[in-house]
Design a protein around this motif. Structure first.
Motif, PDB file in Angstrom:
ATOM      1  N   PHE A   1      -5.111   2.344  16.682  1.00  0.00           N
ATOM      2  CA  PHE A   1      -4.612   2.650  15.343  1.00  0.00           C
ATOM      3  C   PHE A   1      -5.705   3.329  14.521  1.00  0.00           C
ATOM      4  CE2 PHE A   1      -2.105  -0.893  16.879  1.00  0.00           C
ATOM      5  CZ  PHE A   1      -0.807  -0.557  16.498  1.00  0.00           C
ATOM      6  N   PRO A   2      -5.324   4.217  13.611  1.00  0.00           N
ATOM      7  CA  PRO A   2      -6.313   4.841  12.722  1.00  0.00           C
ATOM      8  C   PRO A   2      -7.018   3.793  11.866  1.00  0.00           C
ATOM      9  CG  PRO A   2      -4.216   6.017  12.623  1.00  0.00           C
ATOM     10  CD  PRO A   2      -3.973   4.765  13.390  1.00  0.00           C
ATOM     11  N   SER A   3      -8.278   4.065  11.500  1.00  0.00           N
ATOM     12  CA  SER A   3      -9.066   3.103  10.716  1.00  0.00           C
ATOM     13  C   SER A   3      -8.440   2.836   9.355  1.00  0.00           C
ATOM     14  CB  SER A   3     -10.491   3.628  10.552  1.00  0.00           C
ATOM     15  OG  SER A   3     -10.497   4.901   9.927  1.00  0.00           O
TER      16      SER A   3
ATOM     17  N   SER B  71       4.518   0.556  11.100  1.00  0.00           N
ATOM     18  CA  SER B  71       4.263  -0.026   9.770  1.00  0.00           C
ATOM     19  C   SER B  71       5.563  -0.367   9.060  1.00  0.00           C
ATOM     20  CB  SER B  71       3.440   0.951   8.924  1.00  0.00           C
ATOM     21  OG  SER B  71       2.245   1.306   9.576  1.00  0.00           O
ATOM     22  N   ARG B  72       6.529   0.553   9.120  1.00  0.00           N
ATOM     23  CA  ARG B  72       7.804   0.333   8.439  1.00  0.00           C
ATOM     24  C   ARG B  72       8.547  -0.856   9.051  1.00  0.00           C
ATOM     25  NH1 ARG B  72       9.091   1.759   3.690  1.00  0.00           N
ATOM     26  NH2 ARG B  72       8.548   3.949   4.052  1.00  0.00           N
ATOM     27  N   THR B  73       8.581  -0.933  10.371  1.00  0.00           N
ATOM     28  CA  THR B  73       9.319  -2.009  11.039  1.00  0.00           C
ATOM     29  C   THR B  73       8.666  -3.362  10.788  1.00  0.00           C
ATOM     30  OG1 THR B  73       9.924  -0.430  12.782  1.00  0.00           O
ATOM     31  CG2 THR B  73      10.295  -2.749  13.233  1.00  0.00           C
ATOM     32  N   LEU B  74       7.327  -3.427  10.966  1.00  0.00           N
ATOM     33  CA  LEU B  74       6.627  -4.703  10.776  1.00  0.00           C
ATOM     34  C   LEU B  74       6.714  -5.156   9.318  1.00  0.00           C
ATOM     35  CD1 LEU B  74       4.932  -6.918  12.060  1.00  0.00           C
ATOM     36  CD2 LEU B  74       2.886  -5.556  11.590  1.00  0.00           C
ATOM     37  N   GLY B  75       6.545  -4.221   8.391  1.00  0.00           N
ATOM     38  CA  GLY B  75       6.638  -4.578   6.974  1.00  0.00           C
ATOM     39  C   GLY B  75       8.016  -5.090   6.602  1.00  0.00           C
ATOM     40  N   THR B  76       9.065  -4.448   7.128  1.00  0.00           N
ATOM     41  CA  THR B  76      10.437  -4.867   6.831  1.00  0.00           C
ATOM     42  C   THR B  76      10.720  -6.261   7.392  1.00  0.00           C
ATOM     43  OG1 THR B  76      11.151  -2.556   6.881  1.00  0.00           O
ATOM     44  CG2 THR B  76      12.868  -4.223   7.046  1.00  0.00           C
ATOM     45  N   LEU B  77      10.239  -6.529   8.602  1.00  0.00           N
ATOM     46  CA  LEU B  77      10.463  -7.832   9.228  1.00  0.00           C
ATOM     47  C   LEU B  77       9.744  -8.950   8.468  1.00  0.00           C
ATOM     48  CD1 LEU B  77      10.144  -6.741  12.968  1.00  0.00           C
ATOM     49  CD2 LEU B  77      12.192  -7.696  11.909  1.00  0.00           C
TER      50      LEU B  77
ATOM     51  N   ASP C  36       2.901  -7.308   3.567  1.00  0.00           N
ATOM     52  CA  ASP C  36       4.170  -6.603   3.688  1.00  0.00           C
ATOM     53  C   ASP C  36       4.201  -5.351   2.804  1.00  0.00           C
ATOM     54  OD1 ASP C  36       4.044  -8.171   1.459  1.00  0.00           O
ATOM     55  OD2 ASP C  36       6.116  -8.865   1.547  1.00  0.00           O
ATOM     56  N   SER C  37       3.767  -5.492   1.543  1.00  0.00           N
ATOM     57  CA  SER C  37       3.751  -4.323   0.659  1.00  0.00           C
ATOM     58  C   SER C  37       2.719  -3.306   1.110  1.00  0.00           C
ATOM     59  CB  SER C  37       3.464  -4.764  -0.777  1.00  0.00           C
ATOM     60  OG  SER C  37       2.191  -5.383  -0.875  1.00  0.00           O
ATOM     61  N   MET C  38       1.593  -3.772   1.686  1.00  0.00           N
ATOM     62  CA  MET C  38       0.576  -2.854   2.178  1.00  0.00           C
ATOM     63  C   MET C  38       1.098  -2.073   3.386  1.00  0.00           C
ATOM     64  SD  MET C  38      -2.309  -1.985   1.018  1.00  0.00           S
ATOM     65  CE  MET C  38      -2.915  -3.353   0.048  1.00  0.00           C
ATOM     66  N   LEU C  39       1.869  -2.735   4.238  1.00  0.00           N
ATOM     67  CA  LEU C  39       2.473  -2.043   5.382  1.00  0.00           C
ATOM     68  C   LEU C  39       3.472  -0.985   4.915  1.00  0.00           C
ATOM     69  CD1 LEU C  39       2.980  -5.038   7.839  1.00  0.00           C
ATOM     70  CD2 LEU C  39       1.652  -2.975   8.330  1.00  0.00           C
ATOM     71  N   ASP C  40       4.206  -1.299   3.852  1.00  0.00           N
ATOM     72  CA  ASP C  40       5.135  -0.308   3.292  1.00  0.00           C
ATOM     73  C   ASP C  40       4.376   0.911   2.754  1.00  0.00           C
ATOM     74  OD1 ASP C  40       7.365  -1.761   3.911  1.00  0.00           O
ATOM     75  OD2 ASP C  40       7.492  -2.758   1.952  1.00  0.00           O
ATOM     76  N   LYS C  41       3.220   0.680   2.120  1.00  0.00           N
ATOM     77  CA  LYS C  41       2.415   1.793   1.621  1.00  0.00           C
ATOM     78  C   LYS C  41       1.884   2.643   2.781  1.00  0.00           C
ATOM     79  CE  LYS C  41       0.855  -0.499  -2.617  1.00  0.00           C
ATOM     80  NZ  LYS C  41       1.583   0.398  -3.548  1.00  0.00           N
ATOM     81  N   VAL C  42       1.463   1.966   3.853  1.00  0.00           N
ATOM     82  CA  VAL C  42       1.005   2.703   5.047  1.00  0.00           C
ATOM     83  C   VAL C  42       2.138   3.544   5.610  1.00  0.00           C
ATOM     84  CG1 VAL C  42       0.202   2.451   7.432  1.00  0.00           C
ATOM     85  CG2 VAL C  42      -0.784   1.031   5.633  1.00  0.00           C
ATOM     86  N   ALA C  43       3.327   2.957   5.693  1.00  0.00           N
ATOM     87  CA  ALA C  43       4.486   3.682   6.225  1.00  0.00           C
ATOM     88  C   ALA C  43       4.799   4.910   5.378  1.00  0.00           C
ATOM     89  CB  ALA C  43       5.704   2.752   6.290  1.00  0.00           C
TER      90      ALA C  43
ATOM     91  N   ASN D  72      -7.820  -0.841   7.869  1.00  0.00           N
ATOM     92  CA  ASN D  72      -8.444  -1.257   6.608  1.00  0.00           C
ATOM     93  C   ASN D  72      -7.408  -1.702   5.579  1.00  0.00           C
ATOM     94  OD1 ASN D  72     -10.962  -0.657   7.637  1.00  0.00           O
ATOM     95  ND2 ASN D  72     -10.966   1.440   6.846  1.00  0.00           N
ATOM     96  N   MET D  73      -6.296  -0.988   5.481  1.00  0.00           N
ATOM     97  CA  MET D  73      -5.267  -1.357   4.506  1.00  0.00           C
ATOM     98  C   MET D  73      -4.615  -2.688   4.871  1.00  0.00           C
ATOM     99  SD  MET D  73      -3.468   2.240   3.422  1.00  0.00           S
ATOM    100  CE  MET D  73      -2.538   1.473   2.094  1.00  0.00           C
ATOM    101  N   ILE D  74      -4.421  -2.933   6.161  1.00  0.00           N
ATOM    102  CA  ILE D  74      -3.854  -4.213   6.582  1.00  0.00           C
ATOM    103  C   ILE D  74      -4.847  -5.340   6.309  1.00  0.00           C
ATOM    104  CG2 ILE D  74      -3.165  -5.548   8.625  1.00  0.00           C
ATOM    105  CD1 ILE D  74      -1.790  -3.040   9.661  1.00  0.00           C
ATOM    106  N   ALA D  75      -6.147  -5.066   6.483  1.00  0.00           N
ATOM    107  CA  ALA D  75      -7.168  -6.071   6.176  1.00  0.00           C
ATOM    108  C   ALA D  75      -7.123  -6.436   4.687  1.00  0.00           C
ATOM    109  CB  ALA D  75      -8.549  -5.551   6.552  1.00  0.00           C
ATOM    110  N   VAL D  76      -6.973  -5.424   3.831  1.00  0.00           N
ATOM    111  CA  VAL D  76      -6.846  -5.680   2.389  1.00  0.00           C
ATOM    112  C   VAL D  76      -5.582  -6.492   2.109  1.00  0.00           C
ATOM    113  CG1 VAL D  76      -6.501  -4.588   0.141  1.00  0.00           C
ATOM    114  CG2 VAL D  76      -8.153  -3.628   1.738  1.00  0.00           C
ATOM    115  N   GLY D  77      -4.490  -6.153   2.789  1.00  0.00           N
ATOM    116  CA  GLY D  77      -3.244  -6.889   2.615  1.00  0.00           C
ATOM    117  C   GLY D  77      -3.365  -8.337   3.031  1.00  0.00           C
ATOM    118  N   GLU D  78      -4.124  -8.620   4.087  1.00  0.00           N
ATOM    119  CA  GLU D  78      -4.338 -10.006   4.511  1.00  0.00           C
ATOM    120  C   GLU D  78      -5.164 -10.777   3.486  1.00  0.00           C
ATOM    121  OE1 GLU D  78      -4.276 -10.020   9.376  1.00  0.00           O
ATOM    122  OE2 GLU D  78      -6.053  -9.213   8.398  1.00  0.00           O
ATOM    123  N   GLU D  79      -6.174 -10.108   2.922  1.00  0.00           N
ATOM    124  CA  GLU D  79      -7.032 -10.779   1.946  1.00  0.00           C
ATOM    125  C   GLU D  79      -6.284 -11.081   0.652  1.00  0.00           C
ATOM    126  OE1 GLU D  79     -10.426  -8.319   1.400  1.00  0.00           O
ATOM    127  OE2 GLU D  79     -11.171  -8.582   3.446  1.00  0.00           O
TER     128      GLU D  79
END
Length: 293
Positions: A205-207, A149-155, A223-230, A211-218
């Motif tokens: 991956f855990p649900s 999550s941290r790496t993908l969000g940063t990229l 990127d900010s959602m991935l940071d929250k997951v991380a 789910n959080m990435i799905a919300v981030g896409e919508e």
């Protein structure tokens, strides 16, 4: 000389005219990675010391204490020794006379593990075993999700294209199970799908992450959602490390106690048997004298 994530982020920063921001973000990313690794290493220091001390004590017992008892048994002519005592003496003889075989075996197992880990299929199953291990598994799994999550969000935040970002994460995540899942996600994204759908189908991956990435896409804020997951999973790593440390201590104590108990029982069984034999022979002699009188 530099990892792929460095090169990709610097290239994106140059292209977008935000190199200073990207380098600052890269420094923050590496600081958080180093902090996470430091926590895990600090948590593993105590169990490692305990294991080393335990191995040293057992080696001393096998090479010094057990041979002394073996000589006592021979001098006392204890007769047929119990099975556990025979096994203990054989192990002790292996330590005393063929210690090099133990070292060769350990080195061979290490080399075999490294060879198997270079084979992609074997590496996949070894990484799966690591993630599902009873004590260490939760820590490993949560660490990998946090790193992903941290790496993908940063990229993504730095402006690296999504396909290239997924490829970099796939190559740097450090786990073949997750790498295979990321590769499947990348193939689906290339065909026009989003990230969350293929991610859910991989079952890697855990649900909550899906789910959080799905919300981030919508919402357009992946990127900010991935940071929250991380951040969430880095906090969970702290809790998992604390739980693992608290579990390892009693497990090691029980393991050490079991081994020491086996050694003590094995060494004293012949002595107890010999003492009981002397008592019975003494009682027999007293009975024969009483009958004669």
């Amino acid at each position: 000389s530099f990892p792929k994530i460095y090169v990709a982020m610097v290239r994106a920063g140059e292209a977008g005219g935000a190199l200073e921001t990207v380098l600052t973000r890269l420094a923050e990313f590496m600081e958080k990675e180093a902090k996470l690794k430091g926590k895990i290493k600090a948590a593993m220091a105590y169990p490692t010391v305990i294991v080393i001390v335990t191995c040293g004590i057992l080696t001393f017992i096998m090479m010094k204490i057990v041979p002394t008892f073996t000589k006592i048994f021979e001098e006392m002519e204890a007769g047929e020794l119990p099975g556990p005592t025979k096994l203990l003496i054989k192990i002790s003889n292996l330590f005393v006379h063929q210690f090099y075989l133990i070292i060769i075996f350990m080195v061979a197992m290490l080399i075999l593990y490294k060879i198997l880990y270079k084979i992609k299929v074997c590496r996949y199953y070894l990484d799966m075993i690591k993630m599902r291990a009873p004590v260490f598994g939760p820590v490993i799994a949560k660490t990998i999700v946090a790193r992903f999550s941290r790496t993908l969000g940063t990229l993504i935040t730095s402006g690296v294209p999504i396909l290239q970002s997924l490829q970099i994460v796939r190559d740097t995540v450090g786990n073949e199970v997750i790498s295979k899942a990321i590769n499947e996600i990348r193939n689906r994204v290339r065909e026009g799908e989003g990230i969350s759908g293929p991610m859910g189908r991989t079952n890697a991956f855990p649900s909550m992450v899906t789910n959080m990435i799905a919300v981030g896409e919508e919402t357009g804020a992946i990127d900010s959602m991935l940071d929250k997951v991380a951040e969430a999973y880095e906090n969970e790593v702290d809790s998992a490390v604390a739980a693992m440390t608290s579990m390892i201590e009693p497990i090691l104590i029980v393991f050490m106690g079991g081994i020491v108990g086996f050694i003590v029982i094995s060494l004293f069984m012949p002595l107890i048997k010999l003492a009981m034999g002397l008592t019975e022979s003494g009682s027999g002699d007293s009975g024969s004298k009483s009958g004669g009188d």
